[in-house]
Design a protein around this motif. Structure first.
Motif, mmCIF file in Angstrom:
data_model
loop_
_atom_site.group_PDB
_atom_site.id
_atom_site.type_symbol
_atom_site.label_atom_id
_atom_site.label_comp_id
_atom_site.label_asym_id
_atom_site.label_seq_id
_atom_site.Cartn_x
_atom_site.Cartn_y
_atom_site.Cartn_z
ATOM 1 N N ASP A 1 0.813 -1.218 0.000
ATOM 2 C CA ASP A 1 0.000 0.000 0.000
ATOM 3 C C ASP A 1 0.849 1.272 0.000
ATOM 4 O OD1 ASP A 1 -2.162 -1.663 0.056
ATOM 5 O OD2 ASP A 1 -2.607 -1.372 2.184
ATOM 6 N N LYS A 2 2.169 1.087 -0.172
ATOM 7 C CA LYS A 2 3.107 2.219 -0.281
ATOM 8 C C LYS A 2 3.120 3.114 0.957
ATOM 9 C CE LYS A 2 3.247 2.445 -5.337
ATOM 10 N NZ LYS A 2 2.754 1.081 -5.525
ATOM 11 N N LYS A 3 3.054 2.505 2.126
ATOM 12 C CA LYS A 3 3.177 3.245 3.365
ATOM 13 C C LYS A 3 4.658 3.507 3.666
ATOM 14 C CE LYS A 3 -1.269 2.726 4.077
ATOM 15 N NZ LYS A 3 -2.225 3.866 3.983
ATOM 16 N N THR A 4 4.941 4.562 4.390
ATOM 17 C CA THR A 4 6.304 4.817 4.843
ATOM 18 C C THR A 4 6.592 3.909 6.033
ATOM 19 O OG1 THR A 4 6.187 7.131 4.156
ATOM 20 C CG2 THR A 4 7.900 6.546 5.746
ATOM 21 N N ILE A 5 7.711 3.198 5.975
ATOM 22 C CA ILE A 5 8.056 2.251 7.033
ATOM 23 C C ILE A 5 9.085 2.872 7.970
ATOM 24 C CG2 ILE A 5 8.768 -0.111 7.551
ATOM 25 C CD1 ILE A 5 6.318 0.117 5.676
ATOM 26 N N LYS A 6 8.837 2.786 9.261
ATOM 27 C CA LYS A 6 9.751 3.336 10.260
ATOM 28 C C LYS A 6 9.965 2.331 11.391
ATOM 29 C CE LYS A 6 8.163 8.133 9.483
ATOM 30 N NZ LYS A 6 9.432 8.748 9.068
ATOM 31 N N GLY A 7 10.967 2.593 12.216
ATOM 32 C CA GLY A 7 11.246 1.743 13.371
ATOM 33 C C GLY A 7 11.381 2.586 14.628
#
Length: 291
Positions: free
Chosen positions: A165-171
């Motif tokens: 879904d082209k979300k921004t991935i973060k940690g």
């Protein structure tokens, strides 16, 4: 699949331990794995979902409300960003060690460990160059009540959906941060002590799964902090300190963009759980029954 299982085991380390203590019933309005965060200057709400890092296919389900929260969010935030190549490289190092296990033990301790490892289908010679974290992976493998071919990794399933879904991935933390917490909580000998309780873990793992499926996060939290498995120092390293660090990072992440934070269910509740910590900062955090 093998690499994904390793990722899952690393994530499971952050969940850590279990208990068999009887628990009081939890109010229905708190029985939710999904919580909405709003107020305190946020332009739009964000969400927190408690996860169970490794599940068998028969027990696996991502509830529609969690998927809806992901759909409504701009960011998908995990404990560790597994899409970051640097983090994957650090993760691989987690299972390596400069000093053999046998070199850290007396002859009698090494002999005892070798006997224990037989219950896990291996021996000291085979894992001698591994780290204590690799020993925890053995414990996790034995506790899971199904073959590896039937394993589902909760965060990885959400991650695949987020990427699609082209979300921004973060940690929320780095692998090195997590490893530091594990090392502060458990040395080699305490890891071996945990291995001795393998059969108890198998039984209690099933209790944890039921608590998760029932969205009973109070019970899930309690299942991780029983004094037989986790002392005060270990709880501080594995839960309290990490929760406090995460809550420091969360405001900036959700300030201008809606985010879905996915963390181990044991991190949500308790005096120093993510939910009460956010509430103490002025956020409105409430359980979500449906979206």
């Amino acid at each position: 699949m093998k690499n994904l299982v390793k990722l899952g085991f690393a994530a499971l380390l952050s969940m850590n331990t279990m208990t068999a203590k009887a628990q009081k019933s939890t109010p229905n309005n708190d029985n939710s794995l999904l919580w909405e965060v709003s107020g305190n200057g946020l332009s739009k709400p964000s969400y927190i979902t408690g996860t169970f890092h490794i599940l068998c296919s028969k027990d696996f389900e991502i509830k529609p409300k969690v998927l809806k929260a992901l759909e409504k969010s701009d960011n998908f935030v995990m404990e560790i960003n597994y899409t970051d190549p640097a983090e994957i490289k650090s993760l691989q190092k987690m299972y390596q060690t400069d000093k053999k296990i046998s070199e850290q033990l007396s002859p009698n301790e090494a002999k005892e460990l070798n006997t224990i490892l037989a219950d896990y289908g291996t021996d000291l010679k085979s894992i001698d160059s591994s780290s204590p974290q690799a020993l925890y992976a053995l414990l996790s493998t034995k506790a899971i009540p199904c073959p590896q071919t039937e394993i589902k990794l909760y965060e990885m399933e959400l991650l695949q959906k987020a990427i699609k879904d082209k979300k921004t991935i973060k940690g929320l933390e780095k692998v090195e941060d997590q490893l530091k917490s594990i090392n502060e909580a458990y040395n080699l000998r305490s890891t071996i002590t945990q291995l001795k309780m393998g059969k108890e873990y198998e039984i209690l793992f099933k209790q944890m799964i039921e608590a998760f499926k029932n969205e009973n996060i109070h019970l899930l939290y309690s299942l991780f902090k029983d004094e037989r498995f986790m002392n005060t120092q270990q709880e501080k390293a594995m839960l309290t300190n990490r929760n406090q660090n995460w809550v420091k990072a969360m405001p900036e992440i959700m300030k201008n963009q809606s985010s879905l934070f996915a963390v181990g269910g044991s991190h949500l509740m308790g005096e120093n759980g993510i939910i009460p910590l956010l509430q103490s900062k002025g956020y409105t955090v409430k359980p979500v029954s449906s979206l």
